[in-house]
Structures are given as structure tokens and as C-alpha cells.
Design a protein around this motif. Structure first.
Motif, PDB file in Angstrom:
ATOM      1  N   GLY A 195       0.800  -1.218   0.000  1.00 43.22           N
ATOM      2  CA  GLY A 195       0.000   0.000   0.000  1.00 43.22           C
ATOM      3  C   GLY A 195       0.831   1.266   0.000  1.00 43.22           C
ATOM      4  N   THR A 196       0.680   2.072  -1.042  1.00 45.43           N
ATOM      5  CA  THR A 196       1.289   3.393  -1.084  1.00 45.43           C
ATOM      6  C   THR A 196       0.409   4.337  -0.273  1.00 45.43           C
ATOM      7  N   GLY A 197       0.961   4.927   0.767  1.00 42.91           N
ATOM      8  CA  GLY A 197       0.170   5.814   1.624  1.00 42.91           C
ATOM      9  C   GLY A 197      -0.204   7.102   0.909  1.00 42.91           C
ATOM     10  N   SER A 198      -1.335   7.677   1.278  1.00 45.52           N
ATOM     11  CA  SER A 198      -1.757   8.928   0.650  1.00 45.52           C
ATOM     12  C   SER A 198      -2.477   9.834   1.649  1.00 45.52           C
ATOM     13  N   HIS A 199      -2.254  11.136   1.499  1.00 47.34           N
ATOM     14  CA  HIS A 199      -2.975  12.166   2.243  1.00 47.34           C
ATOM     15  C   HIS A 199      -3.674  13.064   1.227  1.00 47.34           C
ATOM     16  N   ARG A 200      -4.934  13.360   1.466  1.00 40.66           N
ATOM     17  CA  ARG A 200      -5.686  14.249   0.595  1.00 40.66           C
ATOM     18  C   ARG A 200      -6.335  15.350   1.431  1.00 40.66           C
TER      19      ARG A 200
ATOM     20  N   PRO B 105       2.911 -12.533 -13.636  1.00 38.93           N
ATOM     21  CA  PRO B 105       2.629 -11.769 -12.405  1.00 38.93           C
ATOM     22  C   PRO B 105       3.752 -10.807 -12.041  1.00 38.93           C
ATOM     23  N   SER B 106       3.377  -9.621 -11.611  1.00 38.24           N
ATOM     24  CA  SER B 106       4.352  -8.654 -11.103  1.00 38.24           C
ATOM     25  C   SER B 106       3.734  -7.961  -9.903  1.00 38.24           C
ATOM     26  N   LEU B 107       4.478  -7.905  -8.815  1.00 34.11           N
ATOM     27  CA  LEU B 107       3.985  -7.295  -7.585  1.00 34.11           C
ATOM     28  C   LEU B 107       4.336  -5.815  -7.566  1.00 34.11           C
ATOM     29  N   ASN B 108       3.405  -5.005  -7.084  1.00 32.14           N
ATOM     30  CA  ASN B 108       3.665  -3.577  -7.023  1.00 32.14           C
ATOM     31  C   ASN B 108       2.992  -2.961  -5.815  1.00 32.14           C
ATOM     32  N   MET B 109       3.334  -1.705  -5.566  1.00 29.34           N
ATOM     33  CA  MET B 109       2.678  -0.920  -4.520  1.00 29.34           C
ATOM     34  C   MET B 109       1.827   0.158  -5.178  1.00 29.34           C
ATOM     35  N   SER B 110       0.649   0.396  -4.612  1.00 31.76           N
ATOM     36  CA  SER B 110      -0.217   1.446  -5.126  1.00 31.76           C
ATOM     37  C   SER B 110      -1.165   1.863  -4.009  1.00 31.76           C
ATOM     38  N   SER B 111      -1.937   2.910  -4.249  1.00 32.15           N
ATOM     39  CA  SER B 111      -2.892   3.381  -3.257  1.00 32.15           C
ATOM     40  C   SER B 111      -4.270   2.850  -3.622  1.00 32.15           C
ATOM     41  N   THR B 112      -4.711   1.818  -2.915  1.00 33.77           N
ATOM     42  CA  THR B 112      -5.980   1.156  -3.204  1.00 33.77           C
ATOM     43  C   THR B 112      -6.709   0.838  -1.901  1.00 33.77           C
ATOM     44  N   ASP B 113      -7.854   0.177  -2.021  1.00 31.83           N
ATOM     45  CA  ASP B 113      -8.597  -0.219  -0.824  1.00 31.83           C
ATOM     46  C   ASP B 113      -7.858  -1.294  -0.029  1.00 31.83           C
ATOM     47  N   SER B 114      -6.795  -1.861  -0.593  1.00 28.59           N
ATOM     48  CA  SER B 114      -6.010  -2.853   0.134  1.00 28.59           C
ATOM     49  C   SER B 114      -5.119  -2.216   1.197  1.00 28.59           C
ATOM     50  N   ASN B 115      -4.903  -0.912   1.097  1.00 23.47           N
ATOM     51  CA  ASN B 115      -3.997  -0.242   2.041  1.00 23.47           C
ATOM     52  C   ASN B 115      -4.344  -0.511   3.500  1.00 23.47           C
ATOM     53  N   LEU B 116      -5.620  -0.313   3.849  1.00 26.11           N
ATOM     54  CA  LEU B 116      -6.011  -0.403   5.252  1.00 26.11           C
ATOM     55  C   LEU B 116      -5.793  -1.801   5.838  1.00 26.11           C
ATOM     56  N   PRO B 117      -6.315  -2.863   5.188  1.00 20.36           N
ATOM     57  CA  PRO B 117      -6.064  -4.189   5.772  1.00 20.36           C
ATOM     58  C   PRO B 117      -4.577  -4.544   5.830  1.00 20.36           C
ATOM     59  N   ILE B 118      -3.817  -4.189   4.793  1.00 21.95           N
ATOM     60  CA  ILE B 118      -2.385  -4.495   4.792  1.00 21.95           C
ATOM     61  C   ILE B 118      -1.696  -3.790   5.958  1.00 21.95           C
ATOM     62  N   SER B 119      -2.075  -2.526   6.193  1.00 23.39           N
ATOM     63  CA  SER B 119      -1.454  -1.767   7.284  1.00 23.39           C
ATOM     64  C   SER B 119      -1.768  -2.363   8.650  1.00 23.39           C
ATOM     65  N   LYS B 120      -2.863  -3.134   8.734  1.00 19.43           N
ATOM     66  CA  LYS B 120      -3.259  -3.757   9.994  1.00 19.43           C
ATOM     67  C   LYS B 120      -2.829  -5.221  10.081  1.00 19.43           C
ATOM     68  N   GLY B 121      -2.015  -5.651   9.105  1.00 21.26           N
ATOM     69  CA  GLY B 121      -1.517  -7.016   9.136  1.00 21.26           C
ATOM     70  C   GLY B 121      -2.473  -8.046   8.570  1.00 21.26           C
ATOM     71  N   VAL B 122      -3.542  -7.598   7.901  1.00 22.02           N
ATOM     72  CA  VAL B 122      -4.502  -8.507   7.288  1.00 22.02           C
ATOM     73  C   VAL B 122      -4.134  -8.670   5.803  1.00 22.02           C
ATOM     74  N   PRO B 123      -3.825  -9.882   5.344  1.00 20.91           N
ATOM     75  CA  PRO B 123      -3.434 -10.083   3.943  1.00 20.91           C
ATOM     76  C   PRO B 123      -4.495  -9.543   2.982  1.00 20.91           C
ATOM     77  N   ALA B 124      -4.046  -8.833   1.952  1.00 19.65           N
ATOM     78  CA  ALA B 124      -4.961  -8.274   0.959  1.00 19.65           C
ATOM     79  C   ALA B 124      -4.201  -8.003  -0.335  1.00 19.65           C
ATOM     80  N   VAL B 125      -4.900  -8.089  -1.455  1.00 21.90           N
ATOM     81  CA  VAL B 125      -4.322  -7.738  -2.755  1.00 21.90           C
ATOM     82  C   VAL B 125      -5.380  -7.013  -3.575  1.00 21.90           C
ATOM     83  N   THR B 126      -4.931  -6.208  -4.505  1.00 21.94           N
ATOM     84  CA  THR B 126      -5.794  -5.613  -5.517  1.00 21.94           C
ATOM     85  C   THR B 126      -5.326  -6.162  -6.857  1.00 21.94           C
ATOM     86  N   ILE B 127      -6.231  -6.765  -7.611  1.00 21.83           N
ATOM     87  CA  ILE B 127      -5.840  -7.463  -8.842  1.00 21.83           C
ATOM     88  C   ILE B 127      -6.317  -6.714 -10.087  1.00 21.83           C
TER      89      ILE B 127
END
Length: 298
Positions: A87-92, A236-258
Motif C-alpha cells: 500500500g502506497t500511503g496517501s494524504h488528501r 505476475p508482477s507485484l507492485n505498490m499502489s494506493s488502493t482499498d487494500s492499504n487499510l487491511p495491509i497496514s493492519k496485518g490482514v493479507p490483501a491484494v488488488t488485482i
């Protein structure tokens, strides 16, 4: 089966910074901007040549350029192969400068919210440009501005919406600090210039806060997502981005955006497009990952 067992040359056409952050094992890095000047290098490579990027857009451009250079045996590895596993963090923010407003001639000398917005953008961009030229990838964008009622009226408010992102929480905090400093400086200077009337005020409202998150590529969910993409013919290629996966990943819950499937380009531009070219594969990919996670394949 691992990405390195694929029988072709693999070229990562993203930037060197993105490549250094993560890439498919065994891949070479040739940014899409350098392809034309390196046609001879491509002609010397073992074929077929597979090109990939983050979302599939740059890889499609790369394939077109290589075809123009008479390099025919090229595979576009974009599409469902892009898996966002970090998860790429973002502030708006929505920032609104407010004043009394008035006639452009009759009330001249009052504070002008537009002046303050312009100053804030100017000061922020000057410092943000220097800040983002080194370290973890960090970006900034003034995306929307507004305010005012007439060409002959001093506006009573002026607002802007700003987006900042970084793969590093420390860098995100750093560029946010520069933004806040620019706002305070603009407010102070505009108030110092007034010839009459009340001071300008500012309302700084955070409208988006996505935390940065990192997880191991060895997690079962990530590995199953990669295996599913490969089974369906993607790289397959793994990357970082700002998606709805950010929150669960930041809390240690496995998540991906495909990947969304299909073919598209020009994201967030006036020329954005999408064609449902084998878009059903993305649905198959989603279901396959779901079945694997549920353990139904056993």
C-alpha cells in the motif's frame, strides 16, 4: 512454476526507481522512454521478448514501439498480471481560504482568497519538487481548484484539493509538513498585504488518509494470486499502489488488488479508454483466487 522459468527475455519497462523497488526475478530494466534508442539491444535478445510494467499501459506502448522497430516477437505482459500487494500511503486535503469578498474596484484592498491559494500552491510546489527528487517515491498533485463568483468580484472563498502519496510513511509525513508550512506562509503574507477589512482565514480539512502498508510476497494470498495469473497466461508482477487494500495491509490482514482485465489506456485523462478485450479472464482470475483461498481446490 516461477516467473524465472518463462522461456523468453523479460523486460521491465518501468522507471529505474520502480524497478529497484521490486521486479520479476531475472528481468532487465529498460524504461519505455529508452526503447527507441535501444532497438539494437532488443534485436540481440533471445525471443520472444516479454515486456511488462505496473498497470499494462507502458507495456502496451513498449510493444507498439518495438513493432515499429521491426522487432516482431514481443509479448505484452500487462493486464491481470499486475498484483498490488503493498500500500502506497496517501494524504488528501481540501483547503479553503475565506474572506469578506467585495467589489473588485469599490472594495479593493480587502484580502483576496485566490491570492492566498496561488501563493500556497507556489510555495508548496517549490519545496515539494526538491523534496521528491530523492528517497522513496513520493508524489504530489494539486488536482482541483475553485471559488469566486464574478470577474469583477473579490471572491469570498478559494479552495483547492491536493493529493500526496509515498511508499514511505516518513516521506509522506515530510511532504505533508511542507504543504502545511506553505499554507501558513500564504495566509500570513496575504493578511500582511491587506489595506483594509478583516483578516483572511483558512480551513484545512483532510478528506483522505490511506496508510502505507507492506506485506511479504511469500504470504499464501499473494502466492495464490501470482499462481492464478500465471495459469491464465499472464506474467505476475507485484507492485505498490494506493488502493482499498492499504487499510487491511497496514493492519496485518493479507490483501491484494488485482487487474481489471480488458485493454485500456490514458488513465484519468481526457483520452482515457477501455475495451472489453478478453475481460472475462479477470473474472476467472478473481474466482480462481477466491476458490484457492477458500481451500476448495483441495
Amino acid at each position: 512454476m516461477s516467473p524465472t522459468s518463462l522461456p523468453q527475455t523479460i523486460i521491465d519497462v518501468r522507471s529505474s526507481e520502480e524497478f529497484n523497488g521490486y521486479h520479476i526475478p531475472g528481468a532487465m530494466n529498460i524504461p519505455v522512454e529508452q526503447i527507441k534508442e535501444r532497438f539494437n539491444d532488443f534485436k540481440a535478445m533471445n525471443s520472444p521478448i516479454l515486456v511488462y510494467c505496473k498497470s499494462g499501459m507502458r507495456s502496451r506502448v513498449a510493444k507498439i514501439l518495438l513493432k515499429q522497430g521491426k522487432i516482431e516477437d514481443v509479448i505484452d505482459g500487462g493486464g491481470i498480471g499486475a498484483i498490488t500487494s503493498g500500500g502506497t500511503g496517501s494524504h488528501r486535503y481540501r483547503v479553503t481560504f475565506k474572506g469578506p469578498g467585495g467589489h473588485s474596484y469599490g472594495a479593493f484592498g480587502l484580502v483576496n482568497p485566490h491570492n492566498a491559494t496561488a501563493r500556497a500552491i507556489h510555495y508548496f510546489i517549490l519545496e515539494a519538487d526538491k523534496f521528491t527528487r530523492e528517497g522513496a517515491k513520493t508524489t504530489y498533485n494539486v488536482g482541483v481548484t475553485g471559488g469566486g463568483t464574478s470577474v469583477n468580484a473579490i471572491p469570498f472563498e478559494s479552495w483547492m484539493e491536493v493529493d500526496m502519496r509515498s511508499e514511505s510513511p516518513e516521506r509522506l509525513t515530510g511532504i505533508d509538513t511542507l504543504f502545511q508550512q506553505a499554507i501558513r506562509k500564504a495566509l500570513t503574507e496575504e493578511n500582511a498585504m491587506k489595506r483594509r477589512g478583516k483578516d483572511l482565514t483558512v480551513d484545512v480539512k483532510m478528506v483522505g488518509d490511506r496508510p502505507t502498508g507492506v506485506q511479504s510476497p511469500t504470504l499464501p494470498l499473494v502466492q495464490r494470486s501470482m499462481a492464478s495469473a500465471m495459469l491464465l497466461g499472464a506474467t505476475p508482477s507485484l507492485n505498490m499502489s494506493s488502493t482499498d487494500s492499504n487499510l487491511p495491509i497496514s493492519k496485518g490482514v493479507p490483501a491484494v488488488t488485482i487487474g481489471r482485465g480488458g485493454v485500456g489506456g490514458g488513465a484519468h485523462s481526457l483520452d482515457e479508454w477501455w475495451v472489453n478485450d478478453k475481460g472475462h479472464i479477470a473474472i476467472q482470475n478473481t474466482l480462481l483466487i477466491l476458490v484457492a483461498e477458500a481451500g476448495l481446490a483441495k
